[in-house]
Design a protein around this motif. Sequence first.
Motif, PDB file in Angstrom:
ATOM      1  N   SER A  36     -28.833  19.913-102.635  1.00  2.83           N
ATOM      2  CA  SER A  36     -29.933  20.882-102.704  1.00  2.83           C
ATOM      3  C   SER A  36     -30.612  20.827-104.071  1.00  2.83           C
ATOM      4  CB  SER A  36     -29.345  22.281-102.478  1.00  2.83           C
ATOM      5  OG  SER A  36     -30.233  23.277-102.919  1.00  2.83           O
ATOM      6  N   TYR A  37     -31.948  20.940-104.062  1.00  4.16           N
ATOM      7  CA  TYR A  37     -32.686  21.117-105.315  1.00  4.16           C
ATOM      8  C   TYR A  37     -33.212  22.544-105.290  1.00  4.16           C
ATOM      9  CZ  TYR A  37     -36.251  20.663-108.927  1.00  4.16           C
ATOM     10  OH  TYR A  37     -37.026  20.857-110.048  1.00  4.16           O
ATOM     11  N   SER A  38     -32.494  23.436-105.938  1.00  2.00           N
ATOM     12  CA  SER A  38     -32.840  24.863-105.848  1.00  2.00           C
ATOM     13  C   SER A  38     -32.715  25.551-107.204  1.00  2.00           C
ATOM     14  CB  SER A  38     -31.954  25.538-104.802  1.00  2.00           C
ATOM     15  OG  SER A  38     -30.614  25.069-104.890  1.00  2.00           O
ATOM     16  N   PRO A  39     -33.487  25.045-108.201  1.00  2.00           N
ATOM     17  CA  PRO A  39     -33.389  25.634-109.542  1.00  2.00           C
ATOM     18  C   PRO A  39     -33.984  27.037-109.621  1.00  2.00           C
ATOM     19  CG  PRO A  39     -35.171  24.042-109.482  1.00  2.00           C
ATOM     20  CD  PRO A  39     -34.481  23.953-108.152  1.00  2.00           C
ATOM     21  N   TYR A  40     -34.723  27.448-108.601  1.00  4.29           N
ATOM     22  CA  TYR A  40     -35.393  28.760-108.647  1.00  4.29           C
ATOM     23  C   TYR A  40     -34.564  29.830-107.956  1.00  4.29           C
ATOM     24  CZ  TYR A  40     -38.813  25.494-110.227  1.00  4.29           C
ATOM     25  OH  TYR A  40     -39.411  24.483-110.933  1.00  4.29           O
ATOM     26  N   SER A  41     -34.084  29.538-106.749  1.00  3.26           N
ATOM     27  CA  SER A  41     -33.294  30.547-106.026  1.00  3.26           C
ATOM     28  C   SER A  41     -31.788  30.407-106.303  1.00  3.26           C
ATOM     29  CB  SER A  41     -33.528  30.407-104.518  1.00  3.26           C
ATOM     30  OG  SER A  41     -32.886  29.245-104.028  1.00  3.26           O
ATOM     31  N   HIS A  42     -31.374  29.221-106.711  1.00  8.37           N
ATOM     32  CA  HIS A  42     -29.936  28.926-106.860  1.00  8.37           C
ATOM     33  C   HIS A  42     -29.180  29.181-105.556  1.00  8.37           C
ATOM     34  CE1 HIS A  42     -30.617  28.349-111.099  1.00  8.37           C
ATOM     35  NE2 HIS A  42     -31.256  29.510-111.114  1.00  8.37           N
ATOM     36  N   PHE A  43     -29.888  29.073-104.453  1.00  7.13           N
ATOM     37  CA  PHE A  43     -29.290  29.246-103.126  1.00  7.13           C
ATOM     38  C   PHE A  43     -29.341  27.877-102.464  1.00  7.13           C
ATOM     39  CE2 PHE A  43     -29.278  30.813 -98.668  1.00  7.13           C
ATOM     40  CZ  PHE A  43     -28.156  31.620 -98.744  1.00  7.13           C
ATOM     41  N   ARG A  44     -28.148  27.300-102.278  1.00  7.47           N
ATOM     42  CA  ARG A  44     -28.099  25.890-101.839  1.00  7.47           C
ATOM     43  C   ARG A  44     -27.758  25.837-100.356  1.00  7.47           C
ATOM     44  NH1 ARG A  44     -25.208  27.786-106.535  1.00  7.47           N
ATOM     45  NH2 ARG A  44     -25.742  26.509-108.335  1.00  7.47           N
ATOM     46  N   VAL A  45     -28.677  25.281 -99.591  1.00 11.74           N
ATOM     47  CA  VAL A  45     -28.490  25.226 -98.142  1.00 11.74           C
ATOM     48  C   VAL A  45     -28.365  23.766 -97.711  1.00 11.74           C
ATOM     49  CG1 VAL A  45     -29.418  25.971 -95.910  1.00 11.74           C
ATOM     50  CG2 VAL A  45     -29.957  27.288 -97.975  1.00 11.74           C
ATOM     51  N   GLY A  46     -27.446  23.530 -96.787  1.00 12.32           N
ATOM     52  CA  GLY A  46     -27.272  22.186 -96.237  1.00 12.32           C
ATOM     53  C   GLY A  46     -27.359  22.220 -94.718  1.00 12.32           C
ATOM     54  N   ALA A  47     -27.930  21.200 -94.145  1.00 10.08           N
ATOM     55  CA  ALA A  47     -28.008  21.091 -92.680  1.00 10.08           C
ATOM     56  C   ALA A  47     -27.582  19.682 -92.290  1.00 10.08           C
ATOM     57  CB  ALA A  47     -29.424  21.369 -92.190  1.00 10.08           C
ATOM     58  N   ALA A  48     -26.850  19.601 -91.189  1.00  7.17           N
ATOM     59  CA  ALA A  48     -26.447  18.290 -90.662  1.00  7.17           C
ATOM     60  C   ALA A  48     -26.664  18.330 -89.162  1.00  7.17           C
ATOM     61  CB  ALA A  48     -24.974  18.019 -90.973  1.00  7.17           C
ATOM     62  N   LEU A  49     -27.298  17.315 -88.632  1.00  9.03           N
ATOM     63  CA  LEU A  49     -27.519  17.322 -87.186  1.00  9.03           C
ATOM     64  C   LEU A  49     -27.105  16.012 -86.561  1.00  9.03           C
ATOM     65  CD1 LEU A  49     -30.467  15.735 -86.799  1.00  9.03           C
ATOM     66  CD2 LEU A  49     -31.260  17.896 -87.727  1.00  9.03           C
ATOM     67  N   ARG A  50     -26.593  16.161 -85.354  1.00  4.44           N
ATOM     68  CA  ARG A  50     -26.147  14.975 -84.608  1.00  4.44           C
ATOM     69  C   ARG A  50     -27.114  14.721 -83.471  1.00  4.44           C
ATOM     70  NH1 ARG A  50     -21.138  15.965 -84.001  1.00  4.44           N
ATOM     71  NH2 ARG A  50     -20.347  14.444 -85.473  1.00  4.44           N
ATOM     72  N   MET A  51     -27.532  13.449 -83.368  1.00  3.75           N
ATOM     73  CA  MET A  51     -28.446  13.041 -82.312  1.00  3.75           C
ATOM     74  C   MET A  51     -27.630  12.635 -81.077  1.00  3.75           C
ATOM     75  SD  MET A  51     -31.053  13.233 -84.366  1.00  3.75           S
ATOM     76  CE  MET A  51     -32.500  12.479 -83.641  1.00  3.75           C
ATOM     77  N   GLU A  52     -28.325  12.493 -79.977  1.00  6.44           N
ATOM     78  CA  GLU A  52     -27.649  12.141 -78.717  1.00  6.44           C
ATOM     79  C   GLU A  52     -26.898  10.813 -78.829  1.00  6.44           C
ATOM     80  OE1 GLU A  52     -29.150  13.349 -74.435  1.00  6.44           O
ATOM     81  OE2 GLU A  52     -29.974  11.410 -75.039  1.00  6.44           O
ATOM     82  N   ASN A  53     -27.411   9.899 -79.673  1.00  2.56           N
ATOM     83  CA  ASN A  53     -26.726   8.601 -79.826  1.00  2.56           C
ATOM     84  C   ASN A  53     -25.600   8.644 -80.860  1.00  2.56           C
ATOM     85  OD1 ASN A  53     -28.033   8.705 -82.259  1.00  2.56           O
ATOM     86  ND2 ASN A  53     -29.150   6.776 -82.035  1.00  2.56           N
ATOM     87  N   GLY A  54     -25.299   9.853 -81.362  1.00  7.73           N
ATOM     88  CA  GLY A  54     -24.178  10.002 -82.290  1.00  7.73           C
ATOM     89  C   GLY A  54     -24.564   9.920 -83.753  1.00  7.73           C
ATOM     90  N   GLU A  55     -25.802   9.480 -84.028  1.00  7.93           N
ATOM     91  CA  GLU A  55     -26.226   9.386 -85.424  1.00  7.93           C
ATOM     92  C   GLU A  55     -26.305  10.774 -86.045  1.00  7.93           C
ATOM     93  OE1 GLU A  55     -29.282   6.644 -87.454  1.00  7.93           O
ATOM     94  OE2 GLU A  55     -29.679   6.448 -85.296  1.00  7.93           O
TER      95      GLU A  55
END
Length: 159
Positions: A36-55
Amino acid sequence: MKHEHLGFDYQLMQPEELSAEDLALVEQAKEATFTSYSPYSHFRVGAALRMENGEVFCGSNQENASFTTGLCAERTAIFYATAKCPDMPVTVIAIAARGQDGDFTQEPISPCGACRQVLAEIEHRADKPMRLLLYSQSGIIVMNSVGNLLPLQFNGDSL
Ligand code: THU
């Protein structure tokens, strides 16, 4: 006058109750908070998603000195994924966040309104449900469809 009701079920799970695949995706969302690049909020969010082909594609929130131009983790991840694999349905998205103290949040965080609209569009485009895993230290909210977060949604069928 007619009264209508809109509601949905979700589960609150502990990590050991998740499938190995879901747990791995949650771990990738947690890992993504460290990009995360969050120098203003300092709130770091991450997302991960899986596609139908497994990627799997990951993203994190990217802020800017001109605040409104920053982007949430969910949209960073999903636009990256659909740009790489335009016609591939997204089967599940996991989200995690660390607050100003650097620790993962005690309660799950849920996608903002703008991200809900984008996630709903991609679910609708695929015509297949996109599951949602919202991680926190106290448990993981599991939902069967991101569309649940946006009842009476505006989508391509509305035009
Ligand atoms: N943020 C996300 O990345 N995802 C969400 O679901 C909620 C908020 C980001 C935007 C901003 O960089 C920071 O968290 C504080 O709002």
